[in-house]
Design a protein around this motif. Structure first.
Motif, PDB file in Angstrom:
ATOM      1  N   PRO A   4       0.829  -1.217   0.000  1.00 16.89           N
ATOM      2  CA  PRO A   4       0.000   0.000   0.000  1.00 16.89           C
ATOM      3  C   PRO A   4       0.856   1.256   0.000  1.00 16.89           C
ATOM      4  O   PRO A   4       1.896   1.329   0.663  1.00 16.89           O
ATOM      5  N   MET A   5       0.438   2.245  -0.765  1.00 19.00           N
ATOM      6  CA  MET A   5       1.129   3.522  -0.750  1.00 19.00           C
ATOM      7  C   MET A   5       0.963   4.162   0.620  1.00 19.00           C
ATOM      8  O   MET A   5       0.028   3.845   1.358  1.00 19.00           O
ATOM      9  N   SER A   6       1.865   5.038   0.980  1.00 20.37           N
ATOM     10  CA  SER A   6       1.753   5.739   2.254  1.00 20.37           C
ATOM     11  C   SER A   6       0.620   6.752   2.180  1.00 20.37           C
ATOM     12  O   SER A   6       0.177   7.144   1.094  1.00 20.37           O
ATOM     13  N   ALA A   7       0.166   7.194   3.354  1.00 20.76           N
ATOM     14  CA  ALA A   7      -0.871   8.229   3.379  1.00 20.76           C
ATOM     15  C   ALA A   7      -0.394   9.487   2.665  1.00 20.76           C
ATOM     16  O   ALA A   7      -1.146  10.120   1.918  1.00 20.76           O
ATOM     17  N   GLY A   8       0.864   9.846   2.869  1.00 23.04           N
ATOM     18  CA  GLY A   8       1.409  11.025   2.209  1.00 23.04           C
ATOM     19  C   GLY A   8       1.450  10.874   0.701  1.00 23.04           C
ATOM     20  O   GLY A   8       1.188  11.834  -0.037  1.00 23.04           O
ATOM     21  N   SER A   9       1.753   9.658   0.226  1.00 22.60           N
ATOM     22  CA  SER A   9       1.778   9.418  -1.214  1.00 22.60           C
ATOM     23  C   SER A   9       0.387   9.504  -1.811  1.00 22.60           C
ATOM     24  O   SER A   9       0.209  10.013  -2.924  1.00 22.60           O
ATOM     25  N   LEU A  10      -0.626   9.012  -1.078  1.00 22.79           N
ATOM     26  CA  LEU A  10      -1.991   9.132  -1.562  1.00 22.79           C
ATOM     27  C   LEU A  10      -2.388  10.595  -1.684  1.00 22.79           C
ATOM     28  O   LEU A  10      -2.921  11.026  -2.709  1.00 22.79           O
ATOM     29  N   LEU A  11      -2.118  11.365  -0.648  1.00 18.76           N
ATOM     30  CA  LEU A  11      -2.466  12.781  -0.658  1.00 18.76           C
ATOM     31  C   LEU A  11      -1.782  13.498  -1.822  1.00 18.76           C
ATOM     32  O   LEU A  11      -2.417  14.254  -2.567  1.00 18.76           O
ATOM     33  N   ALA A  12      -0.496  13.231  -1.994  1.00 18.29           N
ATOM     34  CA  ALA A  12       0.247  13.871  -3.082  1.00 18.29           C
ATOM     35  C   ALA A  12      -0.273  13.429  -4.445  1.00 18.29           C
ATOM     36  O   ALA A  12      -0.387  14.235  -5.380  1.00 18.29           O
ATOM     37  N   GLY A  13      -0.611  12.151  -4.577  1.00 15.98           N
ATOM     38  CA  GLY A  13      -1.101  11.648  -5.846  1.00 15.98           C
ATOM     39  C   GLY A  13      -2.441  12.246  -6.227  1.00 15.98           C
ATOM     40  O   GLY A  13      -2.676  12.583  -7.399  1.00 15.98           O
ATOM     41  N   LEU A  14      -3.332  12.396  -5.257  1.00 17.14           N
ATOM     42  CA  LEU A  14      -4.628  12.999  -5.526  1.00 17.14           C
ATOM     43  C   LEU A  14      -4.469  14.456  -5.945  1.00 17.14           C
ATOM     44  O   LEU A  14      -5.107  14.922  -6.900  1.00 17.14           O
ATOM     45  N   ARG A  15      -3.616  15.167  -5.255  1.00 16.38           N
ATOM     46  CA  ARG A  15      -3.380  16.570  -5.610  1.00 16.38           C
ATOM     47  C   ARG A  15      -2.777  16.687  -7.003  1.00 16.38           C
ATOM     48  O   ARG A  15      -3.118  17.593  -7.771  1.00 16.38           O
ATOM     49  N   ALA A  16      -1.876  15.767  -7.325  1.00 17.54           N
ATOM     50  CA  ALA A  16      -1.224  15.820  -8.635  1.00 17.54           C
ATOM     51  C   ALA A  16      -2.223  15.607  -9.769  1.00 17.54           C
ATOM     52  O   ALA A  16      -2.010  16.085 -10.887  1.00 17.54           O
ATOM     53  N   GLU A  17      -3.329  14.905  -9.485  1.00 12.68           N
ATOM     54  CA  GLU A  17      -4.362  14.698 -10.506  1.00 12.68           C
ATOM     55  C   GLU A  17      -5.314  15.887 -10.574  1.00 12.68           C
ATOM     56  O   GLU A  17      -6.286  15.860 -11.333  1.00 12.68           O
ATOM     57  N   GLY A  18      -5.053  16.927  -9.785  1.00 15.25           N
ATOM     58  CA  GLY A  18      -5.862  18.129  -9.851  1.00 15.25           C
ATOM     59  C   GLY A  18      -7.070  18.141  -8.939  1.00 15.25           C
ATOM     60  O   GLY A  18      -7.981  18.945  -9.118  1.00 15.25           O
ATOM     61  N   LEU A  19      -7.085  17.255  -7.939  1.00 12.62           N
ATOM     62  CA  LEU A  19      -8.234  17.134  -7.053  1.00 12.62           C
ATOM     63  C   LEU A  19      -8.141  18.058  -5.852  1.00 12.62           C
ATOM     64  O   LEU A  19      -7.046  18.360  -5.358  1.00 12.62           O
ATOM     65  N   THR A  20      -9.295  18.497  -5.372  1.00  8.38           N
ATOM     66  CA  THR A  20      -9.385  19.204  -4.103  1.00  8.38           C
ATOM     67  C   THR A  20      -9.608  18.168  -3.011  1.00  8.38           C
ATOM     68  O   THR A  20     -10.580  17.403  -3.065  1.00  8.38           O
TER      69      THR A  20
END
Length: 211
Positions: A4-20
């Motif tokens: 599983p990706m880390s919580a920080g990686s999930l947050l960064a990945g979602l932001r990188a896709e342009g999500l709020t």
């Protein structure tokens, strides 16, 4: 097999896709890990909440209900297109499902019909709940559908998965109908198109903290 990706990686990945992204309380430490392992992860599972109202849906998915403690997913995608992170780790979202379906997801092949409930899906899937009554009449705003697409793509992109790693709850567990209101083939098509595009680098993304 994927860690599983880390919580920080999930947050960064979602932001990188342009999500709020809305971070709800102690989401990154809120889980059901004491009930069993989380991982290896093999896919992203999409649900509908069967509720109306963003705040109510987020609260339910974070806290759970009688007989089913929260978190009930990792993130709640509300009708306005925001992703509310409510948990990270093992979550009560997938339940028991079909081992043949799991093998197809791992191989990124067409899914067989789900006709058994013999495998712990909470261990193997990321889960995202989408605010919708699930009655086939409640609308799915484009902002929300775009967020579902981008959320699934963010996780797939991190792991190097294709859109075949995105499934609906109804494709996993016999008797489930969610998500209702669009086909998973249609959603996978959108995710596949997004994965063929570069990430936007967080343009238009934002983050909010809630208590």
């Amino acid at each position: 097999m994927a860690t599983p990706m880390s919580a920080g990686s999930l947050l960064a990945g979602l932001r990188a896709e342009g999500l709020t992204v809305v971070e709800v309380g102690n989401w990154s430490h809120h889980n059901r890990n004491h009930k069993g392992p989380w991982g290896p992860v093999h896919g992203v599972m999409i649900h509908h909440t069967a509720t109306s109202g963003g705040p109510r849906s987020v609260e339910l998915c974070r806290d759970g209900r009688t007989g089913l403690p929260g978190p009930l997913c990792h993130g709640v995608i509300t009708k306005d297109g925001r992703v509310h992170l409510v948990g990270y780790g093992r979550a009560n979202h997938a339940g028991l499902g079909d081992d043949d379906v799991l093998r197809a997801v791992i191989a990124e092949q067409a899914l067989p019909p789900a006709n058994e409930a013999n495998t712990d899906g909470n261990r193997y899937f990321y889960g995202f709940e989408c605010e919708n009554l699930g009655n086939g009449k409640d609308p799915w705003p484009e902002a929300q559908l775009a967020a579902v697409e981008r959320t699934a793509a963010a996780v797939c992109r991190h792991h190097g998965w294709t859109e075949r790693s995105v499934i609906g709850h109804r494709e996993w567990q016999p008797g489930k109908v969610d998500p209702r209101g669009f086909t998973m083939a249609w959603l996978r098509g959108r995710v596949g198109e997004r994965l063929r595009q570069p990430v936007c680098g967080g343009a238009g993304a934002g983050a909010t903290m809630l208590p």
